[in-house]
Enzyme design. Structure first.
Site, PDB file in Angstrom:
ATOM      1  N   HIS A   1       0.890  -1.168   0.000  1.00  0.00           N
ATOM      2  CA  HIS A   1       0.000   0.000   0.000  1.00  0.00           C
ATOM      3  C   HIS A   1       0.927   1.216   0.000  1.00  0.00           C
ATOM      4  CE1 HIS A   1      -3.324   2.614   0.733  1.00  0.00           C
ATOM      5  NE2 HIS A   1      -3.233   2.668   2.046  1.00  0.00           N
TER       6      HIS A   1
ATOM      7  N   ASP B   1      -7.378   3.247  -3.134  1.00  0.00           N
ATOM      8  CA  ASP B   1      -7.537   2.187  -2.133  1.00  0.00           C
ATOM      9  C   ASP B   1      -8.243   2.730  -0.892  1.00  0.00           C
ATOM     10  OD1 ASP B   1      -6.642  -0.647  -1.405  1.00  0.00           O
ATOM     11  OD2 ASP B   1      -5.963   0.509   0.316  1.00  0.00           O
TER      12      ASP B   1
ATOM     13  N   GLU C   1     -32.629 -10.383   4.918  1.00  0.00           N
ATOM     14  CA  GLU C   1     -32.887  -9.485   3.799  1.00  0.00           C
ATOM     15  C   GLU C   1     -31.704  -8.583   3.461  1.00  0.00           C
ATOM     16  OE1 GLU C   1     -35.101  -9.337   1.554  1.00  0.00           O
ATOM     17  OE2 GLU C   1     -36.312 -10.935   2.445  1.00  0.00           O
TER      18      GLU C   1
ATOM     19  N   GLY D   1      -5.659 -10.667   2.465  1.00  0.00           N
ATOM     20  CA  GLY D   1      -4.599 -11.672   2.400  1.00  0.00           C
ATOM     21  C   GLY D   1      -5.127 -13.094   2.322  1.00  0.00           C
TER      22      GLY D   1
HETATM   23  P1  NAD Z   1      -1.703  -7.088   9.765  1.00  0.00           P
HETATM   24  O1  NAD Z   1      -2.112  -6.171  10.834  1.00  0.00           O
HETATM   25  O2  NAD Z   1      -2.598  -8.213   9.385  1.00  0.00           O
HETATM   26  O3  NAD Z   1      -0.290  -7.751  10.135  1.00  0.00           O
HETATM   27  C1  NAD Z   1       0.784  -7.015  10.583  1.00  0.00           C
HETATM   28  C2  NAD Z   1       2.007  -7.883  10.870  1.00  0.00           C
HETATM   29  O4  NAD Z   1       3.106  -7.024  11.191  1.00  0.00           O
HETATM   30  C3  NAD Z   1       1.849  -8.816  12.053  1.00  0.00           C
HETATM   31  O5  NAD Z   1       2.612  -9.981  11.793  1.00  0.00           O
HETATM   32  C4  NAD Z   1       2.491  -8.021  13.184  1.00  0.00           C
HETATM   33  O6  NAD Z   1       2.950  -8.827  14.248  1.00  0.00           O
HETATM   34  C5  NAD Z   1       3.664  -7.403  12.443  1.00  0.00           C
HETATM   35  N1  NAD Z   1       4.228  -6.209  13.049  1.00  0.00           N
HETATM   36  C6  NAD Z   1       3.574  -5.188  13.656  1.00  0.00           C
HETATM   37  N2  NAD Z   1       4.445  -4.233  14.052  1.00  0.00           N
HETATM   38  C7  NAD Z   1       5.686  -4.674  13.660  1.00  0.00           C
HETATM   39  C8  NAD Z   1       6.988  -4.139  13.776  1.00  0.00           C
HETATM   40  N3  NAD Z   1       7.208  -2.971  14.362  1.00  0.00           N
HETATM   41  N4  NAD Z   1       8.023  -4.863  13.262  1.00  0.00           N
HETATM   42  C9  NAD Z   1       7.807  -6.037  12.642  1.00  0.00           C
HETATM   43  N5  NAD Z   1       6.594  -6.607  12.512  1.00  0.00           N
HETATM   44  C10 NAD Z   1       5.550  -5.926  13.011  1.00  0.00           C
HETATM   45  O7  NAD Z   1      -1.354  -6.197   8.474  1.00  0.00           O
HETATM   46  P2  NAD Z   1      -2.002  -6.275   7.000  1.00  0.00           P
HETATM   47  O8  NAD Z   1      -3.466  -5.960   7.072  1.00  0.00           O
HETATM   48  O9  NAD Z   1      -1.541  -7.514   6.322  1.00  0.00           O
HETATM   49  O10 NAD Z   1      -1.309  -5.016   6.304  1.00  0.00           O
HETATM   50  C11 NAD Z   1       0.034  -5.062   5.869  1.00  0.00           C
HETATM   51  C12 NAD Z   1       0.198  -4.120   4.679  1.00  0.00           C
HETATM   52  O11 NAD Z   1      -0.564  -4.628   3.584  1.00  0.00           O
HETATM   53  C13 NAD Z   1      -0.325  -2.711   4.928  1.00  0.00           C
HETATM   54  O12 NAD Z   1       0.526  -1.820   4.220  1.00  0.00           O
HETATM   55  C14 NAD Z   1      -1.702  -2.722   4.301  1.00  0.00           C
HETATM   56  O13 NAD Z   1      -2.156  -1.453   3.901  1.00  0.00           O
HETATM   57  C15 NAD Z   1      -1.433  -3.599   3.100  1.00  0.00           C
HETATM   58  N6  NAD Z   1      -2.616  -4.258   2.537  1.00  0.00           N
HETATM   59  C16 NAD Z   1      -3.455  -4.950   3.345  1.00  0.00           C
HETATM   60  C17 NAD Z   1      -4.558  -5.592   2.815  1.00  0.00           C
HETATM   61  C18 NAD Z   1      -5.455  -6.427   3.690  1.00  0.00           C
HETATM   62  O14 NAD Z   1      -6.407  -6.981   3.149  1.00  0.00           O
HETATM   63  N7  NAD Z   1      -5.253  -6.585   4.987  1.00  0.00           N
HETATM   64  C19 NAD Z   1      -4.801  -5.522   1.419  1.00  0.00           C
HETATM   65  C20 NAD Z   1      -3.886  -4.837   0.596  1.00  0.00           C
HETATM   66  C21 NAD Z   1      -2.806  -4.205   1.178  1.00  0.00           C
HETATM   67 MG    MG Z   2      -7.650  -1.799   0.229  1.00  0.00          MG
END
Ligand code: NAD
Ligand code: MG
Length: 335
Positions: free
Chosen positions: A96, A179, A215, A122
């Site tokens: 992102h 997004d 519904e 994911g």
């Molecule tokens: P998430 O919250 O599901 O997971 C975050 C992960 O990062 C966890 O493993 C957590 O333990 C780890 N973490 C947190 N702080 C940390 C740190 N300081 N150092 C190392 N690891 C750390 O996150 P997500 O929803 O998968 O989002 C990740 C990225 O993907 C973001 O940039 C988000 O915008 C992007 N994104 C997410 C989605 C989605 O559907 N969730 C879709 C597209 C893009």
């Molecule tokens: Mg999105």
């Protein structure tokens, strides 16, 4: 660096991190996972058979580093871990564009900086890959000192399975703004508020909550599946003439020009950085309003009735649908 088979470090093992790591490994890449020792997702990554290192160790050897932590921790992660430890000429990849687009991260000049954003959560990125399909991906190049940046982004997107669906080039600006708009106005915010308002309208008029639930929430899946398969045209083919006529005359009464004007306001706040500034301040304050809003959604009467009704749908286990392979409730880690 050759672009043959880059070694990849995935930092963060939540929704996107786990799906990317598993898909890329199955596509033949060498993947290490970078996580804080004792963090909440370390056990899952190890159970999935990955080598887990500290973020600093994981990124030091990697040709490509995918930053898959929550957006609001990426600025600090970049400053503390990525900038000091990444190899010269490596590739920094985001899912992102928010931190780069809004200048919260200014990457080192020697790094290739790219974006690969799957258009789906994911768990779906993983499930579609496993059944031989893919989630469409959009990609962008922010800086390209090696000349390899675009090829790396395409290689990564293909490794995720995105090439099986579609891969489209974008910019960090376009990905970030569209997004945020999509999830706020239509997908998460718009759809959930529409469903809650419809449910409240029926229940306040004296109808049974169980019937209101079917519904306005349960049946929405059928409609969205038809959108997904063949657009609004396909939905119209499948519903009755009465439903079509009602759609034509009442849809625009509910979602009228004033709604679109407010959508434009939402978009303006996204484009001028107001949304991101507010979100950063909320995060830094320890998420007081975020938690209140989250609790209000969980306490809404539609959730209570839904829980009872879904208990009768025995096929809705923990591991079905979009949830398959999802991590436990992702945590936010505000100061
Ligand atoms: P998430 O919250 O599901 O997971 C975050 C992960 O990062 C966890 O493993 C957590 O333990 C780890 N973490 C947190 N702080 C940390 C740190 N300081 N150092 C190392 N690891 C750390 O996150 P997500 O929803 O998968 O989002 C990740 C990225 O993907 C973001 O940039 C988000 O915008 C992007 N994104 C997410 C989605 C989605 O559907 N969730 C879709 C597209 C893009
Ligand atoms: Mg999105």
């Amino acid at each position: 660096m050759s672009n043959a088979t880059p070694s990849i470090a995935i930092v963060g093992y939540g929704s996107q991190g786990r799906a990317h790591a598993l898909n890329l490994r199955d596509s033949g890449f060498q993947v290490v996972v970078g996580l804080r020792p004792g963090g909440p997702t370390e056990r899952q990554a190890k159970a999935d058979g990955f080598t887990v290192r500290t973020p600093a160790d994981a990124v030091a050897d990697a040709d490509l580093v995918a930053v898959l932590t929550p957006d609001m921790v990426q600025k600090q992660l970049y400053a503390d871990v990525l900038a000091p430890h990444m190899k010269q000429g490596a590739c920094l990849l985001f899912a992102h564009g928010l931190n780069v687009h809004f200048d919260m991260i200014a990457p080192r000049a020697d790094l290739d900086v790219v974006l690969v954003a799957p258009k789906g959560p994911g768990a779906l990125v993983r499930r579609e890959y496993e059944i031989g399909r893919g989630v469409p991906c959009i990609y962008a190049v922010h800086q390209d000192p090696t000349g390899n940046a675009e090829q790396l982004a395409l290689t990564y997107a293909a490794g995720l399975g995105g090439a099986r669906a579609n891969i489209i080039r974008t910019t960090f600006k376009e990905e970030t703004e569209t997004d945020l708009f999509g999830e706020q106005a239509v997908l998460c915010g718009g759809a959930s508020s529409l469903v809650q308002a419809g449910f409240e309208t029926l229940v306040e008029a004296g109808y049974q909550p169980e019937i209101a639930y079917y519904e306005v929430l349960h049946e929405l899946k059928l409609i969205v599946d038809l959108f997904y398969e063949g657009g609004i045209t396909r939905m119209l083919e499948f519903v009755s003439e009465t439903a079509q006529y009602g759609d034509f005359v009442s849809g625009p009464r509910v979602i009228d020009a004033s709604v679109k004007a407010r959508m434009k306001d939402v978009l303006t706040d996204i484009q001028n950085g107001t949304f991101t500034r507010n979100w950063q301040a909320e995060y830094d304050a320890g998420l007081p309003n975020y938690r209140k809003f989250q609790q209000a959604d969980k306490d809404h009467p539609i959730e209570h009735v839904g829980k009872q009704l879904r208990a009768k749908m025995t096929w809705l286990g923990e591991q079905t649908g979009a949830q398959a392979g999802a991590p436990a409730q992702p945590q936010s880690e505000a100061a």
